[in-house]
Scaffold this active site. Structure first.
Site, PDB file in Angstrom:
ATOM      1  CG  HIS A 105      42.797  36.355   5.840  1.00 30.19           C
ATOM      2  ND1 HIS A 105      42.506  35.626   6.966  1.00 30.19           N
ATOM      3  CD2 HIS A 105      42.718  35.471   4.795  1.00 30.19           C
ATOM      4  CE1 HIS A 105      42.254  34.369   6.635  1.00 30.19           C
ATOM      5  NE2 HIS A 105      42.375  34.239   5.331  1.00 30.19           N
ATOM      6  CE  LYS A 127      34.349  25.708   5.579  1.00 28.97           C
ATOM      7  NZ  LYS A 127      34.918  26.513   4.508  1.00 28.97           N
ATOM      8  NE  ARG A 139      47.663  30.373   2.472  1.00 27.40           N
ATOM      9  CZ  ARG A 139      46.681  29.851   3.163  1.00 27.40           C
ATOM     10  NH1 ARG A 139      46.755  29.794   4.474  1.00 27.40           N
ATOM     11  NH2 ARG A 139      45.620  29.358   2.569  1.00 27.40           N
ATOM     12  CB  SER A 173      42.018  30.390   9.285  1.00 24.38           C
ATOM     13  OG  SER A 173      41.990  31.645   8.663  1.00 24.38           O
TER      14      SER A 173
HETATM   15  P1  ADP Z   1      38.573  30.080   1.838  1.00 22.48           P
HETATM   16  O1  ADP Z   1      37.809  29.200   2.786  1.00 22.48           O
HETATM   17  O2  ADP Z   1      37.714  30.711   0.772  1.00 22.48           O
HETATM   18  O3  ADP Z   1      39.865  29.539   1.295  1.00 22.48           O
HETATM   19  P2  ADP Z   1      40.154  31.635   3.701  1.00 22.48           P
HETATM   20  O4  ADP Z   1      39.572  32.442   4.813  1.00 22.48           O
HETATM   21  O5  ADP Z   1      40.918  30.432   4.085  1.00 22.48           O
HETATM   22  O6  ADP Z   1      38.940  31.323   2.760  1.00 22.48           O
HETATM   23  O7  ADP Z   1      41.083  32.545   2.781  1.00 22.48           O
HETATM   24  C1  ADP Z   1      40.626  33.642   2.033  1.00 22.48           C
HETATM   25  C2  ADP Z   1      41.712  34.075   1.046  1.00 22.48           C
HETATM   26  O8  ADP Z   1      42.875  34.509   1.760  1.00 22.48           O
HETATM   27  C3  ADP Z   1      42.206  32.959   0.127  1.00 22.48           C
HETATM   28  O9  ADP Z   1      42.500  33.522  -1.146  1.00 22.48           O
HETATM   29  C4  ADP Z   1      43.474  32.486   0.785  1.00 22.48           C
HETATM   30  O10 ADP Z   1      44.369  31.891  -0.136  1.00 22.48           O
HETATM   31  C5  ADP Z   1      44.010  33.804   1.296  1.00 22.48           C
HETATM   32  N1  ADP Z   1      44.952  33.630   2.410  1.00 22.48           N
HETATM   33  C6  ADP Z   1      44.800  32.900   3.525  1.00 22.48           C
HETATM   34  N2  ADP Z   1      45.880  32.987   4.325  1.00 22.48           N
HETATM   35  C7  ADP Z   1      46.753  33.807   3.695  1.00 22.48           C
HETATM   36  C8  ADP Z   1      48.098  34.274   3.980  1.00 22.48           C
HETATM   37  N3  ADP Z   1      48.732  33.915   5.084  1.00 22.48           N
HETATM   38  N4  ADP Z   1      48.667  35.090   3.078  1.00 22.48           N
HETATM   39  C9  ADP Z   1      48.016  35.452   1.949  1.00 22.48           C
HETATM   40  N5  ADP Z   1      46.793  35.031   1.604  1.00 22.48           N
HETATM   41  C10 ADP Z   1      46.158  34.230   2.468  1.00 22.48           C
END
Ligand code: ADP
Length: 150
Positions: free
Chosen positions: A17, A41, A90, A127
């Site tokens: 992120h 959630k 990703r 995450s």
């Molecule tokens: P959500 O629950 O909305 O998917 P996340 O916290 O999982 O929220 O992710 C927020 C954003 O960050 C999403 O667009 C996700 O694809 C992106 N993201 C998560 N991990 C990575 C990573 N390792 N590299 C690039 N983008 C990421």
């Protein structure tokens, strides 16, 4: 002034992120990181802890703001007068999901979603894996942005 929101759950906010936001700062003047908050959630980290960790990651970057929201993402963007939603991609697994919400958000408000491909070294970072490792007592510092601790 080009402002984007970067919405997500960030449970926790990872180095993946972090990389997307840093790169987004080359495109946008300001990025508002929005922690989507949904009472039903369950998350491992509280909202307060997630805000604290993200603020620490960007303590020297005044162009990044962090806040929680519990509305529809496009309403959050409108509230901040942001014309863009920043997201990271990703894998093909992420693609269909991002396209569906991106299309819906644009049809609802004309807000464009800007997607950055992850850097290869962060493609495996998520995450979910960070939380799994933590639940087995493993150190996840490699998953977190510089200077951030759980
Ligand atoms: P959500 O629950 O909305 O998917 P996340 O916290 O999982 O929220 O992710 C927020 C954003 O960050 C999403 O667009 C996700 O694809 C992106 N993201 C998560 N991990 C990575 C990573 N390792 N590299 C690039 N983008 C990421």
């Amino acid at each position: 002034m080009k402002r984007a929101i970067f919405p997500g759950t960030f449970d926790p906010f990872t180095v993946g992120h972090y990389s997307i936001v840093k790169r987004g700062l080359h495109i946008f003047d300001e990025i508002v990181i929005g922690i989507g908050h949904n009472q039903s959630k369950k998350t491992l980290f509280t909202i307060e802890k997630r805000i604290e960790m993200i603020e620490k990651a960007f303590e020297n970057e005044p162009r990044v703001k962090v806040t929680a929201y519990s509305t529809l993402t496009v309403d959050f963007a409108t509230e901040w007068q942001a014309d863009f939603i920043l997201r990271g991609l990703r894998s093909v697994g992420d693609f269909e999901y991002e396209r569906t919400i991106g299309d819906n958000n644009r049809l609802l408000t004309r807000i464009e979603t800007v997607i950055l491909f992850t850097e290869a070294e962060y493609a495996h970072i998520s995450s979910t894996v960070a939380r799994d490792l933590m639940s087995y007592g493993k150190d996840i510092s490699n998953f977190l942005p510089p200077n951030v601790k759980v």
